[in-house]
Motif scaffolding. Structure first.
Motif, short mmCIF file in Angstrom:
data_model
loop_
_atom_site.label_atom_id
_atom_site.label_comp_id
_atom_site.label_asym_id
_atom_site.label_seq_id
_atom_site.Cartn_x
_atom_site.Cartn_y
_atom_site.Cartn_z
N ARG A 245 0.94 -1.11 0.25
CA ARG A 245 -0.49 0.10 -0.01
C ARG A 245 1.11 0.92 0.39
NH1 ARG A 245 -0.83 -0.82 6.13
NH2 ARG A 245 0.18 0.33 7.16
N GLY A 246 -0.06 2.64 -0.05
CA GLY A 246 1.10 3.66 0.41
C GLY A 246 2.36 3.47 -0.80
N ILE A 247 3.31 4.55 -0.29
CA ILE A 247 3.74 4.94 -1.67
C ILE A 247 4.68 3.76 -2.28
CG2 ILE A 247 6.07 5.97 -0.76
CD1 ILE A 247 5.39 7.57 0.59
N ILE B 112 13.29 -2.16 11.90
CA ILE B 112 12.25 -2.07 10.77
C ILE B 112 12.72 -1.24 9.56
CG2 ILE B 112 9.61 -1.98 8.96
CD1 ILE B 112 8.72 -3.24 11.98
N SER C 52 13.34 10.31 5.27
CA SER C 52 12.42 10.65 5.24
C SER C 52 12.67 13.05 5.88
CB SER C 52 11.47 10.88 6.75
OG SER C 52 10.90 11.86 7.64
N LYS D 77 15.93 6.97 10.03
CA LYS D 77 16.20 7.90 8.84
C LYS D 77 16.71 8.73 8.72
CE LYS D 77 12.01 5.80 7.90
NZ LYS D 77 11.87 5.35 5.67
N GLY E 15 9.21 14.47 2.52
CA GLY E 15 7.99 15.51 3.85
C GLY E 15 7.02 14.48 3.93
N THR F 113 -0.21 9.11 7.76
CA THR F 113 -0.32 10.44 7.84
C THR F 113 -1.68 10.07 8.32
OG1 THR F 113 -0.19 11.11 5.60
CG2 THR F 113 1.51 10.93 6.68
N1 LIG Z 1 3.98 9.53 4.59
C1 LIG Z 1 4.28 10.10 4.82
O1 LIG Z 1 4.61 11.06 5.01
C2 LIG Z 1 5.75 9.65 4.72
C3 LIG Z 1 6.97 10.70 4.70
C4 LIG Z 1 8.46 10.15 4.88
C5 LIG Z 1 8.78 9.04 4.64
N2 LIG Z 1 8.05 7.62 4.91
C6 LIG Z 1 8.51 6.75 4.31
O2 LIG Z 1 8.28 5.94 3.31
C7 LIG Z 1 7.77 5.33 3.76
C8 LIG Z 1 6.78 4.51 2.97
O3 LIG Z 1 5.05 4.94 3.65
P1 LIG Z 1 3.95 5.00 3.90
O4 LIG Z 1 3.63 6.14 4.02
O5 LIG Z 1 3.85 4.23 2.29
O6 LIG Z 1 3.47 3.79 4.55
P2 LIG Z 1 2.02 2.57 4.75
O7 LIG Z 1 2.38 2.56 6.52
O8 LIG Z 1 1.51 3.66 4.43
O9 LIG Z 1 2.88 1.60 4.09
C9 LIG Z 1 4.44 0.62 5.02
C10 LIG Z 1 3.86 -0.77 4.25
O10 LIG Z 1 5.49 -0.76 5.28
C11 LIG Z 1 5.11 -2.34 5.31
N3 LIG Z 1 5.56 -3.22 6.09
C12 LIG Z 1 5.62 -2.36 6.78
N4 LIG Z 1 6.32 -2.84 8.19
C13 LIG Z 1 7.20 -3.88 7.21
C14 LIG Z 1 7.84 -4.85 7.48
N5 LIG Z 1 8.24 -5.02 8.80
N6 LIG Z 1 8.63 -5.38 6.33
C15 LIG Z 1 7.24 -5.90 5.79
N7 LIG Z 1 7.21 -3.99 5.10
C16 LIG Z 1 6.27 -3.80 6.52
C17 LIG Z 1 3.68 -2.51 5.39
O11 LIG Z 1 2.73 -3.53 5.43
C18 LIG Z 1 2.94 -1.02 4.48
O12 LIG Z 1 2.09 -1.72 3.10
C19 LIG Z 1 8.23 4.89 5.17
O13 LIG Z 1 9.82 4.29 4.62
C20 LIG Z 1 8.16 5.64 5.45
O14 LIG Z 1 8.95 6.34 6.60
C21 LIG Z 1 6.68 8.75 4.49
#
Ligand SMILES: NC(=O)c1ccc[n+]([C@@H]2O[C@H](COP(=O)([O-])OP(=O)(O)OC[C@H]3O[C@@H](n4cnc5c(N)ncnc54)[C@H](O)[C@@H]3O)[C@@H](O)[C@H]2O)c1
Length: 240
Positions: A14-16, A105, A134, A151, A178, A185
């Protein structure tokens, strides 16, 4: 841009991570999607791909899963270390479990997965590792000592590995998002979101696709002379 490239994306459920996998697939890549758990209704209608379950915090499991990935795809050209979690608390109240799980993690996970993939990546003619860090790893953020330490650690690892492997045409860069609209979030309340937006010159949160597009640039030959860099995708939040 990524025709015939094999790309591995962690946290792709999911997500990014999902958006990175989608944008890469739509640019011709074959994708190994890795996640600790995929949503029940997981759907990825974009080209050639396989899914693999892996907890990136587990070193031995990472070695096994990457053996399966190289058996299935025969090579790895691009690795995106994207899996990550938050467990926010002021340091004064932070539990050991909150510290350990985020470091295990977000930081150890990047080591475990990179270590498992590195031999294959070094065989690629033009390999690329992209670590999702991040802005908080650059600036700090109250309530996120564990997350910002993880990070900042990823940024240090990125620069060091770039010095170790760039002569072999394997580039290593970090992307520092960001505040991006995802489940991570969504946990924030309206007041917290408003406070964040007031720090962003572009006055809005970012979208996962805006992070994925920078990853596409770093994965592709468009960035063939870029290594050891940290690229912020943050609407101007960190300018210095
Ligand atoms: N959303 C933001 O604002 C933001 C900002 C800066 C950095 N990030 C970074 O971007 C990345 C993705 O974040 P996101 O917002 O999409 O988060 P999210 O929570 O939507 O998705 C994270 C994904 O990582 C998986 N995951 C979690 N623990 C895991 C593990 N132990 N092994 C394998 N997979 C695992 C989850 O199942 C999920 O699919 C992360 O590293 C996060 O720190 C996000």
């Amino acid at each position: 841009m990524l025709r015939n490239k094999v790309c591995v994306v962690t946290g792709a459920g999911r997500g990014i991570g999902y958006e990175i996998a989608r944008v890469f697939a739509q640019n011709g890549a074959m994708i190994a999607l890795v996640d600790v758990r995929f949503p029940e209704n997981f759907h990825f209608p974009y080209g050639e791909f396989r899914t693999y379950e892996l907890d990136v915090a587990n070193f031995d499991q990472a070695q096994d899963v990457f053996k399966n990935i190289t058996d299935d795809f025969k090579k790895i050209d691009v690795l995106v270390n994207n899996a990550g979690i938050t467990k926010d608390n002021l340091l004064m109240r932070m539990k050991k479990e909150e510290w350990d799980s985020v470091i295990n993690i977000n930081l150890n996970g990047v080591f475990n997965v990179t270590r498992a993939a590195l031999r294959s990546l070094l065989k690629s003619e033009a390999g690329s590792i992209i670590n999702i860090a991040s802005v908080v790893g650059l600036m700090g953020n109250a309530g996120q000592a564990n997350y910002s330490a993880s990070k900042a650690g990823v940024i240090g690892m990125t620069r060091t590995l770039a010095k170790e492997v760039s002569s072999r045409n394997l580039r290593v860069n970090a992307v520092a998002p960001g505040f991006i609209k995802t489940d991570m979030t969504d946990k924030l309340n309206e007041k917290q979101k408003e406070a964040i937006i007031s720090q962003v010159p572009m006055s809005r949160l970012g979208n996962p696709e805006e992070v994925a597009n920078i990853c596409l640039f770093l994965a592709s030959p468009m960035s063939s002379y870029v290594t050891g860099q940290v690229i912020a995708v943050d609407g101007g939040m960190t300018m210095y």
